[in-house]
Write a protein that holds these residues in place. Structure first.
Motif, mmCIF file in Angstrom:
data_model
loop_
_atom_site.group_PDB
_atom_site.id
_atom_site.type_symbol
_atom_site.label_atom_id
_atom_site.label_comp_id
_atom_site.label_asym_id
_atom_site.label_seq_id
_atom_site.Cartn_x
_atom_site.Cartn_y
_atom_site.Cartn_z
ATOM 1 N N ALA A 19 8.665 1.571 13.421
ATOM 2 C CA ALA A 19 8.560 2.833 11.321
ATOM 3 C C ALA A 19 8.566 1.032 10.869
ATOM 4 N N GLU A 21 7.239 -0.369 6.620
ATOM 5 C CA GLU A 21 6.886 0.626 5.447
ATOM 6 C C GLU A 21 5.984 -0.085 4.341
ATOM 7 N N SER A 101 -1.601 5.524 5.309
ATOM 8 C CA SER A 101 -0.777 5.273 6.142
ATOM 9 C C SER A 101 -0.051 6.605 6.965
ATOM 10 N N GLN A 122 4.313 3.721 13.128
ATOM 11 C CA GLN A 122 4.067 4.091 12.702
ATOM 12 C C GLN A 122 3.709 3.441 11.337
ATOM 13 N N GLU A 124 3.854 3.503 7.337
ATOM 14 C CA GLU A 124 3.950 4.390 5.741
ATOM 15 C C GLU A 124 3.510 3.613 4.779
ATOM 16 N N LYS A 126 3.181 2.906 0.785
ATOM 17 C CA LYS A 126 4.126 3.279 -0.689
ATOM 18 C C LYS A 126 3.431 2.470 -2.141
#
Length: 621
Positions: A19, A21, A101, A122, A124, A126
């Motif tokens: 993951a 971000e 995302s 993964q 994401e 923001k």
């Protein structure tokens, strides 16, 4: 066996999702590694299962294959040019958007293994400022600027983005986005770090007449006022900083953003002596049949020219005649790679390949940096001989000619017509060089240089020619001497400058030791005895050489009562009939001793490897 290795590696491939971000507008690398170099014709695909089409990026051995790419990723993805050769299949994704995302899948396809999912990543994305933060910011602005609006003409906003691409990509997008409300009659200017106008948009349309000539036909702007002012730049080749500035109708700056562009130039490294090196350039872009391809190292030095469906050797620089080659059907296959024969360190440059349309417009551009490593042989001054190595498995004709040189006119050794040619040697190397017998059959073209000195420091080039004087092979070797270093403390009774050479030297040789900086003679031996009358007065009764030095080959010199003034470089030369036959250099360092008065008035000696500390004015010694 190959299939077994691939299968074992596949067992160790992790398919667990990682993951990441990040924030919108940023760039990132989605990691993926797989030993594609073990496969015959691999294809790597990055995809998103929630999209149609699902392809984010696809790479084959021939290059990127983006015809099925989802349009939302157009111009925002790239991979390393040697990805399939190294197994680093990571994907570079720029200008992140909230809609990015998702879970990204890296897969490898090949006829040996079918299709394999390597890993899932993964992501994401923001917002930099969530909705509540934006609302708060608006409220604060309204409070500070009475009656003001966020969309005020004098607003100035600066931010910096970084974009990195590989040299040879068709285009790159320079991101300039804002949520600030901009008027429809605003003027947009893109400039480079040299303040040249890259692109101008005004009065609802592009203004190509205001562009700098170097950017004509290379730019395209989204023109989505008020939010997206990003610029697409074709054929990026150099690092630069681009500035997007938005002006109001009155000339006030409303918005200003910098984009730093980094262009990765692939480097090709080879050892001197290889038969050839390839500068790679593959493209999937459809090239017209009347395209022109030029490889250059500068604006005026053409390495190879392909035009009108054939090579144009008459347009090449003479240094590259008969040394370059490009593939047949290069425009059809997209393989624009250049093969350069017999590379040397004189070929160390950044090479630029440019593809032009019939009208002279640039269609593609790529740079490749070539670095030819020259092997270095280190030897201490005074050794009996040194070998400059050169071995080849290349089949050499019996009538080949072999030349060792240190410049275009200084021949060190020449072999031709089955034997050495000493009459072609420079006189400095007479009776000092030797090559192996049957060198053309064995492929051992090494050169032995006798009695080397630091005066032989140079880069030596061995060239093999055919009977027609065509170059068959070429190699360079750098010879570097290390100086013998001797250290002694001042106050020692004596120090020895070492030099041992062949035993049983001829009786008619002359041996001289002298100081390099001043040429003052320390010691002279001639006609079977020392010659003190030739010594400099500073060395009278202070030097000594071994008895029977000609028989033993020990030419070392003993210097009595060395002082710090004697620190320096000394050289020994051996002559016969005034012809230099061998020699050695010795670096002597005498560490000084300083007398210092302590608090009790006693005098002490202190050794120092640097300049002595000055005595204070009130100190008596």
């Amino acid at each position: 066996m190959k299939m077994f290795v691939v299968f074992v590696i596949l067992l160790h491939v992790s398919q667990h999702a990682s993951a990441l971000e990040l924030y919108e507008g940023e760039s990132l690398v989605l990691p993926c590694e797989f030993p594609t170099f073990e496969l015959d014709s691999p294809t790597v695909v990055w995809s998103r299962s929630d999209l149609s089409p699902s392809t984010v990026h696809q790479r084959q051995l021939q290059g990127d294959e983006l015809k099925d790419q989802n349009q939302r990723y157009s111009g925002r993805t790239s991979m390393k040019t040697d990805a399939l050769e190294t197994g680093d299949l990571s994907l570079n994704l720029t200008d992140l958007q909230l809609s990015d995302s998702a879970t990204y899948t890296c897969s490898v396809k090949d006829k040996m293994i079918g299709q394999r999912r390597v890993t899932d990543v993964q992501l994401e994305v923001k917002e930099w400022f969530p909705s509540w933060a934006k609302a708060l910011l608006v409220l604060l602005v309204l409070l500070v600027v009475s009656g003001g609006l966020l969309c005020h003409y004098r607003q100035y906003f600066m931010s910096v983005y970084k974009v990195e691409v590989d040299s040879g990509v068709e285009s790159v997008q320079l991101i300039c986005k804002t949520t600030v409300c901009l008027p429809k009659d605003a003027k947009v200017e893109w400039k480079d770090k040299n303040n040249r106008k890259v692109h101008v948009y005004e009065n609802g349309s592009d203004q190509p007449e205001e562009q700098n000539q170097d950017y004509k036909g290379l730019t395209k702007m989204k023109r989505n006022l008020p939010g997206d002012l990003s610029l697409t730049l074709k054929n990026p080749t150099e690092e630069d900083t681009y500035t997007c500035t938005v002006y109001s109708r009155e000339g006030n700056i409303l918005l200003k953003k910098d984009v730093v562009l980094y262009v990765r130039v692939p480097q090709v490294e080879v050892d001197s002596g290889v038969e050839s090196v390839q500068l790679p350039f593959n493209t999937t872009l459809h090239l017209p049949e009347d395209a022109k391809v030029e490889w250059k190292i500068s604006s005026y030095t053409k390495v190879h020219v392909y035009e009108n469906s054939s090579d144009q050797p008459e347009k090449q620089h003479q240094a590259y005649r008969d040394r370059t080659k490009m593939n047949e059907d290069l425009l059809k296959t997209g393989d624009l790679s250049l093969t350069l024969k017999y590379p040397t360190d004189g070929d160390n440059y950044t090479y630029t390949c440019t593809v032009y349309s019939r009208e002279g417009n640039i269609l593609l551009k790529k740079q490749v940096e070539l670095k030819v490593r020259v092997p270095q042989v280190e030897v201490e001054s005074g050794v009996e001989s040194v070998q400059l190595p050169f071995n080849t498995t290349f089949h050499l004709p019996e009538d080949a000619k072999v030349e060792w040189k240190i410049s275009s006119y200084t021949k060190v050794h020449v072999y031709e017509n089955g034997s050495d040619q000493p009459e072609e040697q420079h006189q400095v190397y007479k009776d000092r060089t030797k090559m192996n017998e049957d060198l053309l059959k064995t492929g051992d073209l090494s050169l032995t240089l006798k009695y080397p000195t630091d005066g032989d420091n140079s880069t030596y080039t061995c060239t093999v020619y055919s009977r027609e004087r065509n170059i068959l092979l070429k190699k360079q070797v750098e010879l570097k001497f290390t100086v013998c270093r001797v250290e002694v403390e001042e106050g020692a009774e004596s120090v020895q400058l070492p030099f041992k050479t062949t035993q049983n030297l001829p009786e008619d040789v002359k041996v001289e030791w002298w100081e390099v900086s001043s040429y003052h003679k320390l010691h002279v031996y001639e006609n079977g005895s020392d010659q003190p009358e030739e010594q400099h007065q500073d060395y009278r009764d202070r030097t000594k050489m071994n008895e029977d030095l000609l028989k033993t080959g020990d030419l070392s010199l003993t210097l009595k009562h060395p002082t710090e003034r004697n620190s320096g470089e000394y050289r020994c030369g051996v002559y016969r009939k005034n012809i230099w036959i061998r020699g050695k250099t010795v670096q002597l360092k005498v560490k000084g001793r300083v007398q210092v008065q302590d608090q009790t008035g006693d005098i002490r000696n202190r050794s120092s490897s640097i300049d002595p500390t000055p005595l204070m004015a009130d100190q008596s010694v």
